[in-house]
Each structure stands twice: as C-alpha cells, then as structure tokens.
Design a protein around this motif. Sequence first.
Motif, PDB file in Angstrom:
ATOM      1  N   UNK A   9      54.168 -59.869  56.966  1.00 31.23           N
ATOM      2  CA  UNK A   9      54.378 -58.431  57.134  1.00 31.23           C
ATOM      3  C   UNK A   9      54.657 -58.155  58.604  1.00 31.23           C
ATOM      4  N   UNK A  10      55.325 -57.039  58.857  1.00 31.09           N
ATOM      5  CA  UNK A  10      55.695 -56.678  60.221  1.00 31.09           C
ATOM      6  C   UNK A  10      54.698 -55.694  60.807  1.00 31.09           C
ATOM      7  N   UNK A  11      54.391 -55.902  62.080  1.00 31.93           N
ATOM      8  CA  UNK A  11      53.620 -54.939  62.841  1.00 31.93           C
ATOM      9  C   UNK A  11      54.285 -54.820  64.204  1.00 31.93           C
ATOM     10  N   UNK A  12      54.997 -53.716  64.407  1.00 34.50           N
ATOM     11  CA  UNK A  12      55.830 -53.620  65.604  1.00 34.50           C
ATOM     12  C   UNK A  12      57.021 -54.535  65.447  1.00 34.50           C
ATOM     13  N   UNK A  18      50.817 -63.130  55.526  1.00 35.31           N
ATOM     14  CA  UNK A  18      50.242 -62.461  54.360  1.00 35.31           C
ATOM     15  C   UNK A  18      50.148 -63.485  53.228  1.00 35.31           C
ATOM     16  N   UNK A  19      48.977 -63.600  52.640  1.00 33.40           N
ATOM     17  CA  UNK A  19      48.797 -64.449  51.467  1.00 33.40           C
ATOM     18  C   UNK A  19      48.950 -63.587  50.217  1.00 33.40           C
ATOM     19  N   UNK A  20      49.972 -63.870  49.439  1.00 32.45           N
ATOM     20  CA  UNK A  20      50.194 -63.146  48.186  1.00 32.45           C
ATOM     21  C   UNK A  20      49.584 -63.978  47.056  1.00 32.45           C
ATOM     22  N   UNK A  21      48.493 -63.457  46.474  1.00 32.34           N
ATOM     23  CA  UNK A  21      47.766 -64.161  45.424  1.00 32.34           C
ATOM     24  C   UNK A  21      47.989 -63.469  44.075  1.00 32.34           C
ATOM     25  N   UNK A  22      48.184 -64.261  43.065  1.00 32.54           N
ATOM     26  CA  UNK A  22      48.372 -63.741  41.708  1.00 32.54           C
ATOM     27  C   UNK A  22      47.363 -64.396  40.774  1.00 32.54           C
ATOM     28  N   UNK A  23      46.602 -63.553  40.073  1.00 31.11           N
ATOM     29  CA  UNK A  23      45.677 -64.034  39.035  1.00 31.11           C
ATOM     30  C   UNK A  23      46.232 -63.592  37.687  1.00 31.11           C
ATOM     31  N   UNK A  24      46.569 -64.540  36.840  1.00 30.29           N
ATOM     32  CA  UNK A  24      47.144 -64.266  35.515  1.00 30.29           C
ATOM     33  C   UNK A  24      46.181 -64.767  34.453  1.00 30.29           C
TER      34      UNK A  24
END
Length: 509
Positions: A9-12, A18-24
Amino acid sequence: MIAKVSCAALMGIDAFKVDLEVDLTRQGMPAFTMVGLAEGAVKESKERVFSALKNSGFRLPPSRITVNLAPADIRKAGSAYDLPLAVALLGAAGIIDSAALEGWYLAGELSLSGGVKPVHGVLPLAIEARRKGAKGLIVCPENVNEAAVVEGLDVYGVATLAELVSFLVGDSSITPSRVDTSMLWEGRRNFSTDFAEVKGQEHAKRAIEIGAAGNHNILFIGPPGSGKTMLAQRIPTVLPPLLFEEALEVTKIYSVSGQLDRDRSLVVTRPFRAPHHTISDAGLIGGGAYPKPGEVSLAHRGVLFLDELPEFKKNVLEVLRQPLEGGEVTISRAAMSLSYPADFMLVAAMNPCPCGYYTDDRHVCSCSPQAVARYSSRLSGPLLDRIDLQIEVPAVDYKDLRESKGLDSATMRSNIERVRDIQAERYKGMPILTNSELSGSSLEKFCRLTDSEHTFLEQAVHSLGLSARAYTRILRIARTIADLSESANIQVHHLAEAINYRSMDRQGV
C-alpha cells in the motif's frame, strides 16, 4: 484453508508491505467479508475478482470467505489489490499450492474478463519489494518497465489472470524484464527551445545563470511582451541532468499521482510545471480527503513557474512558504499526516502594475498610485523574502531585436554545471546540494566576509531596510556569483551584484 499473498500500500510516495490473507471455509452460510481498513475501490474488488475468476475458467466452491489486509490499522486504497486477492482465493481453494505463493509480490487491477490492467505507484512498490527480499514482482505488461528500473528485483509481466496461474503452478515460464537505465538518458538534451532565441535581456540571462547554478528562486518584473515567460520556459534547457537517485524520487511522485507516461519507465528530465493562476491551494500544495501530491511536489528537482504571480489567490501563495523554506510539504488530515518532497526552483513573473506599463517609457501607465500599491501588496513580505533574485525585465529595444544573439543554452549550461560541480565538492558529505540551502553555521563557514565586505553589506542592510532573511539570501547569491567567477572568497563586487538582484528591496530606498 488459509492462503497469504504479499502486496503493498502507498503512504505518501513510499510503499509498505501488506499481507493479504484469505480464509476459505465451507462451514456456515456462504458469505464474503473483508477487513483491514479497506476503502471503496478495494471493497469493490470482490465483484471484479469473482467475475475475472469465472471468465478465466476457475470455479470456487460455495464458501464463507474472510479477507484480511494487514496491518489492519492503516488505510488501503486503489484497485491494485485485485490481482493478489484473486490469487489468494485460488490458493485458499487449493487450485494453487500455497507454498508457490511465498515470496511473490503482486499488484494489478482485473477486468471482468480476467485481463490485468495497470495501476499507480508501481515504482515505490517495487522498491519496497526489493527491500523485503522478494522472490519477484508480478504486474501487468504496461507497468513492467516502470518497476524494472529497480535493480536487484525480478519483474514479470502478465496480461491475464490465467497466464499468471499457469506460471505459478509451473505449467509455463515467463522471462523477467530488464531495463537498461543508462539508455534512458539518451536524447535528454534534445530541447526544442534555446536561450539564443531570446533577443536582448542579457541582464536577465545572467540572473538565470546564477539562479540555476545555485538553485535560487527568481521573480521577473516587467511590462507585457518583455520576454518574461519566454525566459522562464527556457530554464530547463540549462539545468544539469537528473542524477539516478533524483530521477527515482521524481518518478515516484509521478507514479503515485498517476501522471507517469506509460511509455517511459523513468523521469530523466527535470520537471517544468506551470499551473494557471486559478489553481486552488490544494491543487498547488497537494491535498484531498486522502492527500495526493500537488504542483509543488510534481515540480520536485525541477522548476515551478507561476506566471502573473499577483493574480494567484493570496492564500494560495502563502502556502508556498513551507516548501520554499524546507523543501517538503506536510499535509495534515484527520485520518493521517503525509509529507511530500517539494524541493523546486521557483520562477515567477509579474507586471509592475495592473495595466503592466508602470516601468515602460514607451507606454503611458493608466493606473493610479493606489492601484499600483494594491497590486504590489498582493505579495506578502515573507513570500518576497523567500525569492532570492528579483529581476527587472524591461521592454526590448528594436536594436536588440534586430541584431542581438547573446548567450545560448549550451554556454549557460556549461557554466552552471561547472558551478554545480564546485558545490558538490565543497559540500561533500553534508546534507547540502546547492548554495541556496546554506543556513546557520554552514552559512557562516562558507560565506565568510572580511571587514570591508561586512562594512559594505551593513550599509546596504540599513539603507534598504533589509530583513534578516533577505540578508541571508544576499549571502547565498553572492556565494554563487563568486563560484561563477571561480573565486574562493566572496568579495565586495559579488555582494554588490547580489544586492542589485533584489529590485523589490531597492524600490523602498
């Protein structure tokens, strides 16, 4: 089953992991929940991603799906999470082995058909991926060249989601892209304009040479048609080329603001920004609910040209004080506070009065003294103090129009680059690049004066009523003038020339 994919992700103008976690899980009623401070475009990714998966030939079983974007306390915005979300869903469903996802960073927007589209901010994302030791970065083909300028990181371009899945499961191979950064600077000196086209105005050209050599701010004052805009537009032709690290800084700003041309991977020429006088303070300084860079940041390491300076709203001009003094701008909002780099050379132009002919001997000024005073009062003293060189640009004589050739850009550029080299050697190991940044102890160290120079400058300060800031500006300008003449010490005639470039001060004599 849980799957995790890395993105950013951007900040400035910087990115963070960023860890994108998916629980299915198949237990409970089918549902889709996204947590982790996701903004509108991120939440809408659900519809794009599921359509892309279906149209790419992938089927997910009816499940209860929970998506987490960690760290959960920092806002995530934009459409770059589409691609990592789709891949994480396939990993959680067992279509892709979760181990095959480790170490990869992904960014891309998905079309409903499964195509991968370009996104903003890929360069800072690539820098963050390299810093984290990523296995590689996967983006769409249009973003590949932008990311590939980061050495030490393999960048792969994929046009469709199906192509990416085939690559991750090992059914196909993709060659990482490479960019020869040395080739990017070729042709950077091919300008369509030249100072040789400017007839007369040798005094103004000399001031530009000083300003560009020391990165000093300039204000041109003169009647309409005297060549103020023409002079300003040619300043980029004499500025030294961007260094690689400077080019990365500038490109990051253009990348996060979405103004980077897709056909170039790096901004290698110094920016020249010329906003209209109707611009708002947010447009100039940056802003919005979630702050974006403004014109002062887009002009970083280059030139910000403000034509018809008094026509700008006063509150807009006053916000220039912080970037002119500190080289960056801080934008505070309730949700966050961001700082953007804004180290630019300010070049401004103005008429001496509303009609423009107050100082022109060939035209009669139609303005009353009160109107002239009101016009000048639109510019505050603190703002004028921050403009080093205040140059009178008179109307051009016919003789100059017919005969004069004067300095060309190549000659001026050679002198400027020589002085920049002198400054680089002088300030080696210090957080100073040019004479315009001298202050405090560094000003005393590199702008030492003998008794005769002190006496001369003291008389000028008292007679002109100069402020402490104007005194500092004069010393910085004199240091650059001395460098142009290859003088180790500042002498009286250097100070005299520097004072001569403070025309707004001299008007008060």
